[in-house]
Design an enzyme around this catalytic site. Structure first.
Site, PDB file in Angstrom:
ATOM      1  N   SER A 156       0.829  -1.213   0.000  1.00 30.90           N
ATOM      2  CA  SER A 156       0.000   0.000   0.000  1.00 30.90           C
ATOM      3  C   SER A 156       0.861   1.259   0.000  1.00 30.90           C
ATOM      4  CB  SER A 156      -0.894   0.020   1.236  1.00 30.90           C
ATOM      5  OG  SER A 156      -0.092   0.027   2.403  1.00 30.90           O
ATOM      6  N   TYR A 206      11.678   2.366  -0.445  1.00 29.33           N
ATOM      7  CA  TYR A 206      10.956   1.093  -0.306  1.00 29.33           C
ATOM      8  C   TYR A 206       9.704   1.113  -1.169  1.00 29.33           C
ATOM      9  CZ  TYR A 206       7.866  -2.490   1.572  1.00 29.33           C
ATOM     10  OH  TYR A 206       6.993  -3.559   1.681  1.00 29.33           O
TER      11      TYR A 206
HETATM   12  P1  NAD Z   1       9.812 -10.645   6.131  1.00 30.20           P
HETATM   13  O1  NAD Z   1      11.046  -9.834   6.229  1.00 30.20           O
HETATM   14  O2  NAD Z   1       9.438 -11.472   7.306  1.00 30.20           O
HETATM   15  O3  NAD Z   1       9.846 -11.571   4.834  1.00 30.20           O
HETATM   16  C1  NAD Z   1      10.697 -11.364   3.733  1.00 30.20           C
HETATM   17  C2  NAD Z   1      11.476 -12.638   3.531  1.00 30.20           C
HETATM   18  O4  NAD Z   1      12.278 -12.506   2.367  1.00 30.20           O
HETATM   19  C3  NAD Z   1      12.419 -12.929   4.701  1.00 30.20           C
HETATM   20  O5  NAD Z   1      12.257 -14.272   5.120  1.00 30.20           O
HETATM   21  C4  NAD Z   1      13.809 -12.700   4.107  1.00 30.20           C
HETATM   22  O6  NAD Z   1      14.794 -13.493   4.732  1.00 30.20           O
HETATM   23  C5  NAD Z   1      13.547 -13.053   2.663  1.00 30.20           C
HETATM   24  N1  NAD Z   1      14.510 -12.446   1.722  1.00 30.20           N
HETATM   25  C6  NAD Z   1      14.977 -11.173   1.706  1.00 30.20           C
HETATM   26  N2  NAD Z   1      15.833 -11.004   0.691  1.00 30.20           N
HETATM   27  C7  NAD Z   1      15.893 -12.193   0.030  1.00 30.20           C
HETATM   28  C8  NAD Z   1      16.609 -12.648  -1.102  1.00 30.20           C
HETATM   29  N3  NAD Z   1      17.453 -11.852  -1.778  1.00 30.20           N
HETATM   30  N4  NAD Z   1      16.438 -13.943  -1.495  1.00 30.20           N
HETATM   31  C9  NAD Z   1      15.604 -14.773  -0.818  1.00 30.20           C
HETATM   32  N5  NAD Z   1      14.912 -14.389   0.271  1.00 30.20           N
HETATM   33  C10 NAD Z   1      15.058 -13.111   0.685  1.00 30.20           C
HETATM   34  O7  NAD Z   1       8.632  -9.633   5.768  1.00 30.20           O
HETATM   35  P2  NAD Z   1       7.073  -9.902   5.553  1.00 30.20           P
HETATM   36  O8  NAD Z   1       6.369  -8.910   6.386  1.00 30.20           O
HETATM   37  O9  NAD Z   1       6.759 -11.343   5.708  1.00 30.20           O
HETATM   38  O10 NAD Z   1       6.919  -9.442   4.036  1.00 30.20           O
HETATM   39  C11 NAD Z   1       6.644 -10.347   2.975  1.00 30.20           C
HETATM   40  C12 NAD Z   1       6.340  -9.542   1.734  1.00 30.20           C
HETATM   41  O11 NAD Z   1       5.181  -8.731   1.946  1.00 30.20           O
HETATM   42  C13 NAD Z   1       7.436  -8.574   1.304  1.00 30.20           C
HETATM   43  O12 NAD Z   1       7.496  -8.581  -0.104  1.00 30.20           O
HETATM   44  C14 NAD Z   1       6.960  -7.220   1.803  1.00 30.20           C
HETATM   45  O13 NAD Z   1       7.481  -6.165   1.033  1.00 30.20           O
HETATM   46  C15 NAD Z   1       5.471  -7.390   1.616  1.00 30.20           C
HETATM   47  N6  NAD Z   1       4.666  -6.502   2.474  1.00 30.20           N
HETATM   48  C16 NAD Z   1       4.555  -6.765   3.799  1.00 30.20           C
HETATM   49  C17 NAD Z   1       3.757  -5.923   4.580  1.00 30.20           C
HETATM   50  C18 NAD Z   1       3.564  -6.185   6.054  1.00 30.20           C
HETATM   51  O14 NAD Z   1       2.749  -5.457   6.671  1.00 30.20           O
HETATM   52  N7  NAD Z   1       4.248  -7.140   6.669  1.00 30.20           N
HETATM   53  C19 NAD Z   1       3.114  -4.818   4.005  1.00 30.20           C
HETATM   54  C20 NAD Z   1       3.277  -4.592   2.645  1.00 30.20           C
HETATM   55  C21 NAD Z   1       4.037  -5.463   1.875  1.00 30.20           C
END
Ligand code: NAD
Length: 305
Positions: free
Chosen positions: A118, A141
């Site tokens: 978002s 970001y």
């Molecule tokens: P998170 O950090 O727990 O998950 C991201 C995962 O990606 C981690 O396990 C990390 O180790 C892995 N990662 C990072 N770089 C990597 C790479 N080069 N190769 C392989 N793995 C890699 O975060 P999350 O909250 O679970 O987010 C998951 C997705 O949702 C992301 O794309 C994030 O941008 C998106 N997102 C999350 C939220 C939220 O509120 N949590 C909101 C908007 C978008």
């Protein structure tokens, strides 16, 4: 069905892995994760295979995607403040990394469901946020997540790749880590309440967020992969519940029956003021979805803490 989850050892990824292994018709779930913010412990006891490595590694991607029917692409370098410290690192994983995943999928025609954010709406003041609004990212970001979804949609139209880009709002729930500088607001507040220290609120606390319980997000992502849902435009993944940060603090204190003490700090650069999803497109694509209420989700989250 064989499903690969990039970022599968992270907060949302591990919750999705748990959801998928409970569904019929899934023969194999593989998590590809470099463990930069995720953890192998998140997948303990699930039976999900963890391949440790980066989405930037082309050969590894080809090997992991060899037999995949669908990819849920969640791997990213999350967090607005982290992107302010190192914008290029966010770009590399979130934009270039997404292209690597899409290229590997294109070679095999694999369905891709990807996480956008978002934050792409940025400084656009309209509420609720509907998908036709312009995007005005306020942070590296947000710009990198706009690149994520733009590439996903472009590969859909240019190469007929079946794709779906979902704009997550504020996801919260079990496995979301606290105790680090970039912690999200729900675990940061929960952690402070457990330790009986004041909650840090950036700005006046009247900024609003649309919080979505991770169990609901995991169900939608699993449905999207199993039903091969696609869309030629991005789709909000949230339900229009608009809660201020101060209200969140009060509700958490009341679930925990804890005293509420707050310290205000200056607003954070790159943060948006208000957020609330228009969920019409989401409900069209997922008519059977039952979203956990905010109080149910908070109670589950605080039980896990
Ligand atoms: P998170 O950090 O727990 O998950 C991201 C995962 O990606 C981690 O396990 C990390 O180790 C892995 N990662 C990072 N770089 C990597 C790479 N080069 N190769 C392989 N793995 C890699 O975060 P999350 O909250 O679970 O987010 C998951 C997705 O949702 C992301 O794309 C994030 O941008 C998106 N997102 C999350 C939220 C939220 O509120 N949590 C909101 C908007 C978008």
């Amino acid at each position: 069905m064989n499903i690969v989850i990039t970022g599968g050892a992270g907060f949302i990824g591990a919750n999705l892995c748990k959801e998928l292994v409970s569904r019929p018709g899934i023969s194999n779930v593989v998590a590809l994760d470099d463990l930069s913010t995720g953890s192998a412990a998140n997948l303990a006891g699930t039976g999900v295979e963890l391949v440790e490595g980066s989405i930037l590694d082309r050969e590894l991607l080809d090997a992991v995607l060899h037999r995949a029917d669908a990819v849920v692409h969640l791997a990213a370098r999350p967090s607005v403040p982290r992107s302010l410290e190192d914008p290029f690192a966010s770009h590399e994983v979130n934009a270039t990394g997404t292209m690597r995943v899409l290229e590997a999928c294109r070679a095999r025609g694999v369905h891709v469901v990807a996480a956008s954010s978002s934050s792409v709406y940025g400084s656009v003041p309209d509420l609720p946020k509907h998908e036709e609004l312009p995007t005005r990212p306020l942070s590296p970001y947000a710009a990198s997540k706009l690149a994520t979804e733009s590439y996903v949609l472009a590969y859909g139209s240019a190469f007929d790749l079946p794709t779906l880009a979902l704009r997550f709002f504020n996801v919260y729930g079990p496995l979301q880590p606290a105790g680090h500088a970039y912690a999200a607001v729900v675990p940061a507040f929960a952690d402070a309440m457990m330790r009986r220290v004041p909650l840090r609120v950036f700005g006046d606390g009247r900024q609003t967020r649309d919080f979505t319980y991770v169990g609901t997000v995991a169900r939608i992502l699993a449905d999207a992969a199993l039903r091969r849902v696609t869309s030629s435009s991005p789709v909000n993944l949230a339900f229009g519940t608009r809660v201020s940060v101060l209200d969140l603090a009060q509700r958490m204190a009341s679930v925990l029956d804890a005293p509420l003490e707050i310290v205000h700090e200056p607003p954070r650069r790159g943060d948006v003021r208000d957020s609330q999803a228009d969920d019409r497109l989401l409900r069209e694509l997922f008519p059977d979805v039952a979203a956990a209420s905010f109080d149910e989700g908070l109670t589950e989250t605080l039980r896990w803490f």
